[in-house]
Motif scaffolding. Structure first.
Motif, short mmCIF file in Angstrom:
data_model
loop_
_atom_site.label_atom_id
_atom_site.label_comp_id
_atom_site.label_asym_id
_atom_site.label_seq_id
_atom_site.Cartn_x
_atom_site.Cartn_y
_atom_site.Cartn_z
N MET A 166 -86.73 25.36 109.52
CA MET A 166 -86.19 26.57 108.86
C MET A 166 -84.64 26.33 110.12
O MET A 166 -84.69 26.45 111.38
N VAL A 167 -83.64 26.52 109.26
CA VAL A 167 -81.66 26.59 109.76
C VAL A 167 -81.30 27.60 109.54
O VAL A 167 -81.85 28.27 108.45
N ASP A 168 -80.46 28.09 110.08
CA ASP A 168 -79.52 29.43 109.37
C ASP A 168 -78.55 28.44 109.03
O ASP A 168 -77.91 27.96 109.77
N LEU A 169 -78.32 28.93 107.86
CA LEU A 169 -76.81 28.35 106.70
C LEU A 169 -76.09 28.90 107.64
O LEU A 169 -74.66 27.94 107.89
N ALA A 170 -75.66 29.72 108.77
CA ALA A 170 -75.27 30.22 109.63
C ALA A 170 -74.45 29.29 110.57
O ALA A 170 -72.80 28.98 110.68
N ASP A 171 -75.39 29.15 111.19
CA ASP A 171 -75.21 27.84 112.23
C ASP A 171 -75.01 26.27 111.26
O ASP A 171 -73.62 25.51 111.83
N ILE A 172 -74.74 26.14 110.45
CA ILE A 172 -74.63 25.01 109.72
C ILE A 172 -73.07 24.89 109.34
O ILE A 172 -72.36 23.75 108.97
N ALA A 173 -72.37 26.09 109.00
CA ALA A 173 -71.19 26.16 108.11
C ALA A 173 -70.47 26.27 109.07
O ALA A 173 -69.42 25.83 109.47
N GLU A 174 -70.88 26.44 110.66
CA GLU A 174 -70.07 26.77 111.75
C GLU A 174 -69.93 25.43 112.07
O GLU A 174 -68.85 24.45 112.86
N ILE A 175 -70.82 24.25 112.08
CA ILE A 175 -70.61 22.90 112.09
C ILE A 175 -69.96 22.68 111.41
O ILE A 175 -68.90 21.54 111.22
N TYR A 176 -70.07 22.38 109.92
CA TYR A 176 -68.71 22.60 109.10
C TYR A 176 -67.31 23.08 109.70
O TYR A 176 -66.38 21.90 109.17
N ALA A 177 -67.54 23.94 110.10
CA ALA A 177 -66.12 24.42 110.53
C ALA A 177 -65.56 23.90 111.59
O ALA A 177 -64.09 22.81 111.91
N VAL A 178 -66.98 22.92 112.39
CA VAL A 178 -66.18 22.33 113.76
C VAL A 178 -65.45 20.14 113.45
O VAL A 178 -65.03 20.11 113.45
N VAL A 179 -66.35 20.57 112.27
CA VAL A 179 -66.48 18.88 111.59
C VAL A 179 -65.41 18.63 111.77
O VAL A 179 -64.43 17.53 110.90
N LEU A 180 -64.37 19.21 110.44
CA LEU A 180 -63.33 19.95 109.47
C LEU A 180 -61.76 20.23 110.46
O LEU A 180 -61.65 19.02 109.60
#
Length: 281
Positions: A166-180
């Motif tokens: 399982m992964v923390d959604l806050a970590d995933i959102a941080e990655i999306y912000a970086v990628v975008l």
């Protein structure tokens, strides 16, 4: 301008918060006026209300957009058709970067919602658009903490020994912000899994520690889960789709590797104990 489809869901809302921290202008695409109000409160600069299945609703949403994050509503029966519409609209608008919210292990045909995301990935790769595909594991946020707090029970419709990354959604959102917000991620596919491979016996013990009270772990059968889901008003399509996912989890769990997530975050991914401490406190 960044367009976010499916912006009112838990992933979309988390990404809006993360992009706001980077002062990125974004336009949210939502289904209802009530959702419009909720994403405006989160800080979406612009909001378009429409239906992702209707090409006529997508055209104004893409006006002036350079980048798009496509998040299809969860377990949508028309995911492939929606993906095709989004890709077509992005090409027509001259979008410079198309980011797709997929799922870890989309190649598993026995899980229909995974398999549909694989079909969208295929279309995106063949579209000629600069793309990034993000494949997250299941979220720690999917644990029903409010129900556990109220009932003291965790119910699982598959093997209690199946392990999950399982992964923390806050970590995933941080990655999306970086990628975008940054360059250098085009034409990449990133599997994002959490740092631990835990079964529900371990997860329940951690919940007991976090709540400082005993938490009971109950394995229910899929027919029992179906009955509860039907009583809650879940659609027949969603019930069948989730049931097939549970059958896969029962046999195989849902494991991934955290190396890519750690590399992109430039720090260790959030562990479950840290997530529980942050969330419950």
């Amino acid at each position: 301008m960044i367009l976010i489809s499916g912006a009112a869901g838990k992933t979309g809302q988390a990404v809006i918060k993360a992009l706001n921290q980077r002062q990125q202008a974004m336009r949210a695409f939502v289904r209802t006026q009530q959702q419009k109000q909720s994403v405006e409160k989160l800080g979406a600069a612009e909001v378009v209300v429409g239906d992702l299945t209707q090409a006529s609703d997508l055209a104004p949403a893409f006006d002036g957009v350079q980048k798009v994050l496509h998040i299809c509503p969860n377990v949508h029966p028309e995911e492939v058709e929606i993906g095709a519409q989004m890709i077509k609209a992005a090409k027509r608008a001259g979008v410079e970067h198309f980011v797709f919210h997929s799922v870890m292990h989309p190649q598993i045909e026995s899980m229909p919602h995974h398999w549909k995301k694989m079909r969208v990935e295929e279309m995106l790769i063949e579209s000629g658009l600069p793309f990034t595909i993000v494949q997250p594991a299941s979220y720690m946020q999917n644990l029903s903490l409010s129900a556990v707090r109220t009932t003291g029970v965790v119910r699982v419709p598959y093997s209690l020994q199946s392990r999950h990354s399982m992964v923390d959604l806050a970590d995933i959102a941080e990655i999306y912000a970086v990628v975008l917000a940054e360059e250098g991620y085009q034409n990449g596919i990133y599997e994002l899994a959490g740092p631990e491979a835990l079964d529900y016996c371990q997860i329940t013990e951690m919940l007991s520690q976090a709540f400082n009270r005993p938490v009971e772990l109950v394995q229910e059968s899929i027919p029992e889960w179906r009955q509860r889901a039907h009583s809650s008003g879940m659609t027949a399509y969603a019930i069948e789709t989730w049931a097939k996912m549970f059958e896969h989890y029962d046999q195989h769990g849902f494991l991934g590797n955290p190396t890519t997530l750690e590399h992109l975050l430039q720090r260790p991914p959030t562990a479950l104990a840290a997530f529980l401490e942050r969330t419950i406190s």
